[in-house]
Design a protein around this motif. Structure first.
Motif, mmCIF file in Angstrom:
data_model
loop_
_atom_site.group_PDB
_atom_site.id
_atom_site.type_symbol
_atom_site.label_atom_id
_atom_site.label_comp_id
_atom_site.label_asym_id
_atom_site.label_seq_id
_atom_site.Cartn_x
_atom_site.Cartn_y
_atom_site.Cartn_z
ATOM 1 N N HIS A 1 73.133 53.342 -1.528
ATOM 2 C CA HIS A 1 73.355 54.628 -0.880
ATOM 3 C C HIS A 1 74.745 55.187 -1.163
ATOM 4 C CE1 HIS A 1 70.245 52.546 1.602
ATOM 5 N NE2 HIS A 1 69.659 53.713 1.467
ATOM 6 N N HIS A 2 75.508 54.484 -2.024
ATOM 7 C CA HIS A 2 76.823 54.963 -2.478
ATOM 8 C C HIS A 2 77.854 54.982 -1.354
ATOM 9 C CE1 HIS A 2 74.200 56.091 -5.746
ATOM 10 N NE2 HIS A 2 73.588 56.965 -4.975
ATOM 11 N N TYR B 1 79.994 59.228 -4.571
ATOM 12 C CA TYR B 1 79.069 59.518 -5.675
ATOM 13 C C TYR B 1 79.623 60.635 -6.561
ATOM 14 C CZ TYR B 1 74.491 59.390 -7.959
ATOM 15 O OH TYR B 1 73.475 59.232 -8.868
ATOM 16 N N ASP B 2 80.930 60.588 -6.781
ATOM 17 C CA ASP B 2 81.606 61.520 -7.684
ATOM 18 C C ASP B 2 81.851 60.786 -8.990
ATOM 19 O OD1 ASP B 2 83.484 63.044 -9.121
ATOM 20 O OD2 ASP B 2 84.372 63.859 -7.308
ATOM 21 N N ALA C 1 87.972 60.693 -7.931
ATOM 22 C CA ALA C 1 87.564 60.430 -6.550
ATOM 23 C C ALA C 1 87.049 58.999 -6.412
ATOM 24 C CB ALA C 1 86.514 61.462 -6.118
ATOM 25 N N ALA C 2 85.796 58.830 -5.956
ATOM 26 C CA ALA C 2 85.228 57.497 -5.742
ATOM 27 C C ALA C 2 83.753 57.514 -6.111
ATOM 28 C CB ALA C 2 85.409 57.054 -4.291
ATOM 29 N N TYR D 1 78.308 50.376 -11.439
ATOM 30 C CA TYR D 1 79.753 50.190 -11.394
ATOM 31 C C TYR D 1 80.304 50.849 -10.135
ATOM 32 C CZ TYR D 1 80.901 55.039 -12.768
ATOM 33 O OH TYR D 1 81.046 56.402 -12.805
ATOM 34 N N GLY D 2 81.555 50.531 -9.851
ATOM 35 C CA GLY D 2 82.275 51.164 -8.757
ATOM 36 C C GLY D 2 83.637 51.597 -9.233
#
Length: 589
Positions: A13-14, A91-92, A97-98, A104-105
């Motif tokens: 769900h990010h 979810y950018d 951002a993030a 991946y993260g």
């Protein structure tokens, strides 16, 4: 110490889950704030809007809070310690951002880490919790933040000396590929996440040479003990953002492949140039910066007139350092330079907006561009790079070779960078003209504060580089080859689609504009024939200026019909030729 704990809570769900703990809250009610923008990317992004849940507690129980503004939380008065827990939607898929999913993260502290106002100078400990999801057990961590205690994959505790440092160390998470090399004895790593076919040995070799060429230019390496190129590999993404001992990059996977021929592929050179650009920022914006950025005001816009220097000069040196490092030939460098000149001077925008205004209004006109940008704005990146090239050539000319833009960079770094003083516009202009030569004074005044034509062509010609001009291909936006030179021009940027062409932009005063075409339309027919790349190319060679044809296009799903009167092509694409190599000013080291 302020403690930040980050959990990869729900990659499906990010969501990142973050907890923030501190001992001594403000007795009047502690205020917490998330930045509205990230340094290096001059646009209000309102990162706080991605916090989807928030709660706070102390030893006395849950704490009430209010939201004084869009980025701020004010807690009810209490005695410490205090813990705040919140969930962030990530979810950018950019480097600003993030982002979190099962592949991946990535995150910047500006997106995840609340600032405890009044305690920003306290040390911060960041604990990144190993993921529980079995799909992520092979994930590793890459960051430039100093390590406190981590496991073999890099999960665990890191420490930043203050909040400003905390938000300047991005984190990359996933199944990572690491390409290690040393530049001037300092460990460097190119860290990749995402499927790739990277030419690893060649990348290590070329990046070593580029980094060391920049060390030579500035008289030494920056003040870090290691450096990371944190790179997200995608299908077609591209961009970079500088940080204190790393850069966050995004590139297409084919950009990491050198190619099989002796000369590198264009996409590979583009990636080297991106790395060179962000690495150059180690000096030119990270340590040397405008006075108005000391410190950054992260809750609102921080304005400066100086981006023509901090981004424009960097955009001049990025390709130049790739060439000076010996990674490309002089001819390949000129191809890069002609592209920069063409982008910097194309359209009505550079004739309408001067570079000082472009810098000052970066927050809106550059970072919030619309389809009319080519007609309205000037790029402090591309046109700034053309100004930098002209300044370099003028300095060489007026000083009989004693000075160049290298001299400027040495002087401005020693005076305002090493000392941490920062620059004003007036100080930059003074250091750009070390002998206070009248010709350079007049050039800087015209180049920065007006939209007068720049003397790049004459300056290059004096040094054995000849310029020719050609119209753009409306689809590829590159120069036509000699055998494809058009007789007429549409004056629009197009993207092929099954129906014909999506109109991306329309040049002011063009045939397309007078025919009623606008950005967002779908051009489906020219002169009664299906609009395809082949039919458009043939039409541009078949007709003459003044000839009229019918066009059909869709707008808002409604079919429209109009008449288009062809115009003569506007030769705005530059082609440079090295006529006299002996006089070429930019020789490799």
């Amino acid at each position: 110490m302020i403690a930040v704990r980050i959990d990869l809570a729900s990659p499906h769900h990010h969501y990142f889950d973050v907890s923030l703990s501190f001992e001594q809250p403000d007795p009047d009610g502690q205020v917490l704030r998330l930045p509205a923008w990230i340094p290096g990317s001059y646009m209000i992004r309102d990162f706080a809007k991605h916090i989807v849940s928030f709660e706070a507690s102390s030893s006395s129980g849950a704490l009430e809070y209010i939201r004084p503004d869009k980025s701020t939380w004010q807690l009810a008065p209490t005695e410490g310690p205090v813990t705040v827990r919140y969930r962030v939607y990530a979810y950018d898929a950019s480097i600003r951002a993030a982002y979190l999913d099962l592949h991946y993260g990535f995150f910047n502290g500006t997106s995840l880490c609340l600032e405890v106002l009044g305690q920003s100078q306290q040390p911060h400990q960041v604990t990144l919790v190993p993921p529980l999801d079995p799909a992520l057990t092979q994930w590793q961590v890459a960051t430039g933040m100093p390590v406190a205690s981590v496991d073999h994959n890099g999960f665990g505790s890191y420490q930043a000396e203050n909040y400003d440092a905390l938000i300047d160390y991005p984190f990359l998470l996933g199944e990572l590929s690491r390409i290690s090399f040393h530049a001037s004895g300092i460990p460097h790593e190119l860290v990749l996440v995402g499927k790739h076919y990277a030419s690893q040995a060649k990348l290590a070799e070329d990046l070593t040479k580029i980094c060391e060429a920049q060390h030579t230019l500035f008289g030494g390496a920056p003040d870090f003990d290691h450096y990371l190129f944190l790179t997200i590999v995608t299908d077609n993404g591209f961009g970079g953002l500088e940080h204190r001992n790393s850069t966050a990059l995004m590139c297409p996977r084919d950009a990491l492949e050198y190619g099989s021929a002796e000369a590198p592929r264009d996409a590979y050179v583009e990636f080297l140039s991106l790395c060179s650009h962000e690495y150059f920022h180690n000096w030119n914006i990270k340590r040397l910066k405008p006075k108005s950025f000391l410190p950054y005001q992260l809750d609102q816009e921080s304005y400066t007139e100086q981006l023509w220097f901090y981004e424009g000069v960097t955009s001049f040196y990025d390709d130049l350092m790739v060439y000076r490092a010996g990674c490309i030939s002089a001819e390949a460098y000129l191809k890069r330079l002609e592209s920069t000149i063409s982008r910097g001077l194309r359209g009505q925008g550079p004739r309408r907006q001067n570079l000082v205004e472009s810098s000052q209004l970066a927050w809106t006109t550059f970072y919030q561009q619309n389809e009319n940008a080519v007609n309205a704005i000037s790029s402090y990146y591309a046109k700034g790079a053309v100004v930098a090239a002209c300044l370099d050539l003028l300095l060489r000319k007026t000083s009989a070779g004693l000075h160049s833009l290298d001299t400027v960079m040495h002087n401005v770094w020693a005076t305002y960078g090493v000392t941490g003083l920062g620059t004003s516009q007036e100080e930059l202009l003074a250091v750009c003209n070390p002998e206070q030569h009248a010709d350079i004074t007049a050039f800087l005044e015209a180049a920065l504060y007006s939209t007068k034509p720049l003397p790049w062509q004459a300056l290059l010609a004096e040094l054995g580089v000849q310029a020719e001009f050609s119209p753009f291909d409306p689809i590829s936006q590159h120069m036509r080859t000699q055998g494809e030179l058009p007789q007429v021009e549409l004056g629009a940027g197009l993207q092929a689609c099954p129906q014909g062409f999506n109109v991306q932009r329309v040049m002011e005063g063009s045939a397309a504009a007078f025919a009623g075409l606008s950005a967002g339309d779908t051009l489906i027919a020219l002169d009664g024939l299906h609009a395809t790349e082949k039919s458009l190319k043939l039409a541009q060679q078949r007709f003459q200026p003044g000839d009229t044809v019918s066009i059909h296009f869709f707008r808002d799903a409604q079919l429209h019909h109009s008449q288009l009167t062809w115009q003569a092509p506007v030769p705005e694409q530059v082609q440079l030729t090295l006529a006299d190599p002996a006089r070429f000013p930019w020789q490799p080291n």
